[in-house]
Write a protein that holds these residues in place. Structure first.
Motif, PDB file in Angstrom:
ATOM      1  N   TYR A  62      46.852  49.254  46.000  1.00 55.80           N
ATOM      2  CA  TYR A  62      47.204  50.246  47.008  1.00 55.80           C
ATOM      3  C   TYR A  62      47.968  49.622  48.173  1.00 55.80           C
ATOM      4  O   TYR A  62      48.965  50.167  48.646  1.00 55.80           O
ATOM      5  CB  TYR A  62      45.937  50.953  47.511  1.00 55.80           C
ATOM      6  CG  TYR A  62      46.224  51.991  48.560  1.00 55.80           C
ATOM      7  CD1 TYR A  62      46.670  53.259  48.207  1.00 55.80           C
ATOM      8  CD2 TYR A  62      46.066  51.695  49.907  1.00 55.80           C
ATOM      9  CE1 TYR A  62      46.951  54.204  49.176  1.00 55.80           C
ATOM     10  CE2 TYR A  62      46.342  52.636  50.878  1.00 55.80           C
ATOM     11  CZ  TYR A  62      46.781  53.888  50.508  1.00 55.80           C
ATOM     12  OH  TYR A  62      47.069  54.824  51.463  1.00 55.80           O
ATOM     13  N   LEU A  63      47.496  48.465  48.631  1.00 59.28           N
ATOM     14  CA  LEU A  63      48.109  47.788  49.778  1.00 59.28           C
ATOM     15  C   LEU A  63      49.282  46.893  49.382  1.00 59.28           C
ATOM     16  O   LEU A  63      49.926  46.303  50.250  1.00 59.28           O
ATOM     17  CB  LEU A  63      47.057  46.966  50.519  1.00 59.28           C
ATOM     18  CG  LEU A  63      45.898  47.760  51.116  1.00 59.28           C
ATOM     19  CD1 LEU A  63      44.804  46.812  51.617  1.00 59.28           C
ATOM     20  CD2 LEU A  63      46.378  48.657  52.239  1.00 59.28           C
ATOM     21  N   LYS A  64      49.509  46.754  48.069  1.00 56.33           N
ATOM     22  CA  LYS A  64      50.592  45.922  47.531  1.00 56.33           C
ATOM     23  C   LYS A  64      50.475  44.466  47.988  1.00 56.33           C
ATOM     24  O   LYS A  64      51.431  43.868  48.491  1.00 56.33           O
ATOM     25  CB  LYS A  64      51.947  46.513  47.905  1.00 56.33           C
ATOM     26  CG  LYS A  64      52.197  47.870  47.290  1.00 56.33           C
ATOM     27  CD  LYS A  64      53.530  48.437  47.724  1.00 56.33           C
ATOM     28  CE  LYS A  64      53.839  49.754  47.072  1.00 56.33           C
ATOM     29  NZ  LYS A  64      52.997  50.857  47.393  1.00 56.33           N
ATOM     30  N   ILE A  65      49.264  43.933  47.814  1.00 51.30           N
ATOM     31  CA  ILE A  65      48.999  42.529  48.128  1.00 51.30           C
ATOM     32  C   ILE A  65      48.210  41.923  46.972  1.00 51.30           C
ATOM     33  O   ILE A  65      47.739  42.639  46.086  1.00 51.30           O
ATOM     34  CB  ILE A  65      48.222  42.360  49.454  1.00 51.30           C
ATOM     35  CG1 ILE A  65      46.868  43.072  49.396  1.00 51.30           C
ATOM     36  CG2 ILE A  65      49.045  42.833  50.634  1.00 51.30           C
ATOM     37  CD1 ILE A  65      45.989  42.828  50.606  1.00 51.30           C
ATOM     38  N   SER A  66      48.041  40.622  47.001  1.00 49.94           N
ATOM     39  CA  SER A  66      47.273  39.931  45.975  1.00 49.94           C
ATOM     40  C   SER A  66      45.774  40.134  46.197  1.00 49.94           C
ATOM     41  O   SER A  66      45.317  40.253  47.344  1.00 49.94           O
ATOM     42  CB  SER A  66      47.598  38.439  46.026  1.00 49.94           C
ATOM     43  OG  SER A  66      46.731  37.715  45.189  1.00 49.94           O
ATOM     44  N   THR A  67      45.019  40.133  45.113  1.00 52.34           N
ATOM     45  CA  THR A  67      43.566  40.270  45.237  1.00 52.34           C
ATOM     46  C   THR A  67      42.953  39.088  45.998  1.00 52.34           C
ATOM     47  O   THR A  67      41.918  39.236  46.630  1.00 52.34           O
ATOM     48  CB  THR A  67      42.879  40.380  43.862  1.00 52.34           C
ATOM     49  OG1 THR A  67      43.237  39.250  43.073  1.00 52.34           O
ATOM     50  CG2 THR A  67      43.275  41.661  43.150  1.00 52.34           C
ATOM     51  N   SER A  68      43.617  37.949  45.979  1.00 53.59           N
ATOM     52  CA  SER A  68      43.099  36.772  46.700  1.00 53.59           C
ATOM     53  C   SER A  68      43.186  36.950  48.218  1.00 53.59           C
ATOM     54  O   SER A  68      42.567  36.189  48.959  1.00 53.59           O
ATOM     55  CB  SER A  68      43.847  35.514  46.270  1.00 53.59           C
ATOM     56  OG  SER A  68      45.210  35.611  46.608  1.00 53.59           O
ATOM     57  N   ASN A  69      43.929  37.955  48.675  1.00 51.22           N
ATOM     58  CA  ASN A  69      44.042  38.231  50.111  1.00 51.22           C
ATOM     59  C   ASN A  69      42.984  39.207  50.609  1.00 51.22           C
ATOM     60  O   ASN A  69      43.007  39.595  51.775  1.00 51.22           O
ATOM     61  CB  ASN A  69      45.426  38.780  50.448  1.00 51.22           C
ATOM     62  CG  ASN A  69      46.511  37.751  50.278  1.00 51.22           C
ATOM     63  OD1 ASN A  69      46.247  36.561  50.324  1.00 51.22           O
ATOM     64  ND2 ASN A  69      47.726  38.197  50.068  1.00 51.22           N
ATOM     65  N   ILE A  70      42.074  39.606  49.734  1.00 52.41           N
ATOM     66  CA  ILE A  70      41.023  40.555  50.106  1.00 52.41           C
ATOM     67  C   ILE A  70      39.667  39.893  49.905  1.00 52.41           C
ATOM     68  O   ILE A  70      39.380  39.369  48.832  1.00 52.41           O
ATOM     69  CB  ILE A  70      41.106  41.846  49.268  1.00 52.41           C
ATOM     70  CG1 ILE A  70      42.471  42.506  49.459  1.00 52.41           C
ATOM     71  CG2 ILE A  70      39.987  42.804  49.644  1.00 52.41           C
ATOM     72  CD1 ILE A  70      42.697  43.721  48.595  1.00 52.41           C
ATOM     73  N   THR A  71      38.850  39.921  50.948  1.00 46.24           N
ATOM     74  CA  THR A  71      37.509  39.326  50.893  1.00 46.24           C
ATOM     75  C   THR A  71      36.479  40.358  51.331  1.00 46.24           C
ATOM     76  O   THR A  71      36.662  41.027  52.352  1.00 46.24           O
ATOM     77  CB  THR A  71      37.425  38.112  51.843  1.00 46.24           C
ATOM     78  OG1 THR A  71      38.465  37.203  51.517  1.00 46.24           O
ATOM     79  CG2 THR A  71      36.089  37.415  51.722  1.00 46.24           C
ATOM     80  N   LEU A  72      35.410  40.470  50.566  1.00 45.53           N
ATOM     81  CA  LEU A  72      34.308  41.356  50.930  1.00 45.53           C
ATOM     82  C   LEU A  72      33.457  40.647  51.978  1.00 45.53           C
ATOM     83  O   LEU A  72      32.864  39.604  51.709  1.00 45.53           O
ATOM     84  CB  LEU A  72      33.481  41.703  49.694  1.00 45.53           C
ATOM     85  CG  LEU A  72      32.257  42.583  49.902  1.00 45.53           C
ATOM     86  CD1 LEU A  72      32.647  43.938  50.481  1.00 45.53           C
ATOM     87  CD2 LEU A  72      31.517  42.772  48.587  1.00 45.53           C
ATOM     88  N   LEU A  73      33.412  41.204  53.186  1.00 48.71           N
ATOM     89  CA  LEU A  73      32.643  40.588  54.272  1.00 48.71           C
ATOM     90  C   LEU A  73      31.198  41.054  54.283  1.00 48.71           C
ATOM     91  O   LEU A  73      30.287  40.262  54.515  1.00 48.71           O
ATOM     92  CB  LEU A  73      33.276  40.903  55.626  1.00 48.71           C
ATOM     93  CG  LEU A  73      34.659  40.342  55.897  1.00 48.71           C
ATOM     94  CD1 LEU A  73      35.147  40.778  57.267  1.00 48.71           C
ATOM     95  CD2 LEU A  73      34.643  38.822  55.791  1.00 48.71           C
ATOM     96  N   SER A  74      30.995  42.357  54.087  1.00 50.25           N
ATOM     97  CA  SER A  74      29.628  42.878  54.072  1.00 50.25           C
ATOM     98  C   SER A  74      29.558  44.125  53.213  1.00 50.25           C
ATOM     99  O   SER A  74      30.564  44.774  52.949  1.00 50.25           O
ATOM    100  CB  SER A  74      29.150  43.191  55.496  1.00 50.25           C
ATOM    101  OG  SER A  74      29.870  44.271  56.030  1.00 50.25           O
ATOM    102  N   GLY A  75      28.355  44.431  52.759  1.00 47.56           N
ATOM    103  CA  GLY A  75      28.142  45.617  51.940  1.00 47.56           C
ATOM    104  C   GLY A  75      28.142  45.339  50.457  1.00 47.56           C
ATOM    105  O   GLY A  75      28.459  46.215  49.663  1.00 47.56           O
ATOM    106  N   THR A  76      27.759  44.127  50.077  1.00 47.11           N
ATOM    107  CA  THR A  76      27.764  43.759  48.665  1.00 47.11           C
ATOM    108  C   THR A  76      26.993  44.753  47.809  1.00 47.11           C
ATOM    109  O   THR A  76      27.440  45.135  46.736  1.00 47.11           O
ATOM    110  CB  THR A  76      27.157  42.352  48.470  1.00 47.11           C
ATOM    111  OG1 THR A  76      27.875  41.446  49.294  1.00 47.11           O
ATOM    112  CG2 THR A  76      27.235  41.909  47.031  1.00 47.11           C
ATOM    113  N   SER A  77      25.842  45.202  48.289  1.00 43.09           N
ATOM    114  CA  SER A  77      25.027  46.138  47.508  1.00 43.09           C
ATOM    115  C   SER A  77      24.913  47.499  48.195  1.00 43.09           C
ATOM    116  O   SER A  77      24.003  48.261  47.914  1.00 43.09           O
ATOM    117  CB  SER A  77      23.641  45.541  47.276  1.00 43.09           C
ATOM    118  OG  SER A  77      23.012  45.297  48.518  1.00 43.09           O
TER     119      SER A  77
END
Length: 87
Positions: A62-77
């Protein structure tokens, strides 16, 4: 940049709904700290991180970026998640 996501898992289709454009414009004009929530539907179940990986992949497309540029900070579960976007 941080984005806030409401996750909907085990959906019929994968899709991303951004926050209303009105909120983005108000934040820029006011300098407001109001959180804008993306809503992301993924087909994967919330098992062993599959849904989180699918959300990251969908956001990257959607954002037209690489998946390596996205990090989950909180809300894993949790259904409410916070992601860090690096450009």
């Amino acid at each position: 940049m941080k984005i806030f996501v409401k996750a909907k898992v085990k959906a019929k289709e994968n899709k991303v709904i951004p926050p209303p454009q009105r909120l983005w414009q108000e934040k820029e004009n006011n300098g407001s700290d109001q959180k804008e929530w993306f809503t992301v539907w993924v087909k994967e179940p919330p098992v062993a991180g599959k849904a989180n990986k699918a959300i990251i992949k969908l956001l990257a497309e959607y954002l037209k970026i690489s998946t390596s540029n996205i990090t989950l900070l909180s809300g894993t579960s949790s259904k409410n998640k916070v992601f860090e976007i690096k450009k």
